[in-house]
Enzyme design. Structure first.
Site, PDB file in Angstrom:
ATOM      1  N   VAL A 148      -6.392  23.630 -11.881  1.00 33.78           N
ATOM      2  CA  VAL A 148      -6.103  22.825 -13.074  1.00 33.78           C
ATOM      3  C   VAL A 148      -7.429  22.257 -13.584  1.00 33.78           C
ATOM      4  CG1 VAL A 148      -4.812  20.881 -14.040  1.00 33.78           C
ATOM      5  CG2 VAL A 148      -3.823  22.215 -12.157  1.00 33.78           C
TER       6      VAL A 148
ATOM      7  N   HIS B  39      -8.339  15.081  -4.664  1.00 30.49           N
ATOM      8  CA  HIS B  39      -7.254  15.196  -3.696  1.00 30.49           C
ATOM      9  C   HIS B  39      -7.448  14.128  -2.616  1.00 30.49           C
ATOM     10  CE1 HIS B  39      -5.906  19.420  -4.709  1.00 30.49           C
ATOM     11  NE2 HIS B  39      -7.129  19.480  -5.200  1.00 30.49           N
TER      12      HIS B  39
ATOM     13  N   HIS C  77      -9.692  16.317 -10.739  1.00 29.56           N
ATOM     14  CA  HIS C  77      -8.731  15.614  -9.891  1.00 29.56           C
ATOM     15  C   HIS C  77      -9.270  15.514  -8.484  1.00 29.56           C
ATOM     16  CE1 HIS C  77      -7.725  19.880 -10.237  1.00 29.56           C
ATOM     17  NE2 HIS C  77      -7.374  19.846  -8.967  1.00 29.56           N
TER      18      HIS C  77
ATOM     19  N   GLN D 164     -10.545  25.769  -8.595  1.00 34.81           N
ATOM     20  CA  GLN D 164      -9.916  24.673  -9.343  1.00 34.81           C
ATOM     21  C   GLN D 164      -8.829  25.271 -10.229  1.00 34.81           C
ATOM     22  OE1 GLN D 164     -12.604  22.458 -11.876  1.00 34.81           O
ATOM     23  NE2 GLN D 164     -11.042  20.941 -12.420  1.00 34.81           N
TER      24      GLN D 164
END
Ligand code: AMP
Length: 134
Positions: A92, A98, A96, A90
């Site tokens: 960031v 995708h 999140h 990961q």
């Protein structure tokens, strides 16, 4: 505000925003696996899936469902790959999802999941440990 995706959510960092909901924002991944690769993030900062509050489960997954439909309907993809990295791989540390448009023959087949075999009794052991908490 040090988090890149928090800055995108607040408009301090440029991004091609494609979805805005009360709790979720979706924008194009700047280095897509394929064009139309979208990242969906909760507006509030959450590091990984295990910290996601109950009230964001449905908004986030609903956004994933809508985006998966949109890449088919609008971009002509045959399907999609929906995934997230949690801590490992990961890059960031703001949760999140995708959503990657997929089409047969796009070359992504088996792209990062080499498979292993269970040793004798290992599957039963692993399943029992998970079953005990789930
Ligand atoms: P991951 O490696 O699963 O944490 O995914 C992070 C994703 O963020 C990568 O696919 C990057 O290409 C994407 N990314 C990094 N910076 C930006 C940015 N400024 N705007 C949009 N996507 C980004």
């Amino acid at each position: 505000m040090s988090c890149l995706f928090c800055r995108i959510v607040s408009g301090q960092e440029p991004a091609e925003v494609v979805l805005e909901r009360d709790e979720v924002v979706g924008f194009l991944d700047v280095r897509p696996v394929f064009p139309g690769h979208v990242l969906l993030v909760p507006r509030v900062h959450v590091d990984t899936l295990t910290e996601l509050p109950d009230e964001l489960l449905v908004p986030l997954f609903a956004a994933a469902r809508e985006t998966a439909a949109a890449v088919k309907d609008v971009l002509g993809a045959q399907g999609s790959f929906v995934a997230m990295n949690n801590t490992v791989s990961q890059s960031v540390p703001h949760l999140h999802v995708h959503v990657v448009p997929r089409t047969k023959g796009d070359g992504l087949r088996g792209f990062f999941w080499p498979r292993v075999r269970y040793a004798e009794g290992q599957a039963q052991d692993v399943a029992a440990r998970l079953r005990a908490v789930l």
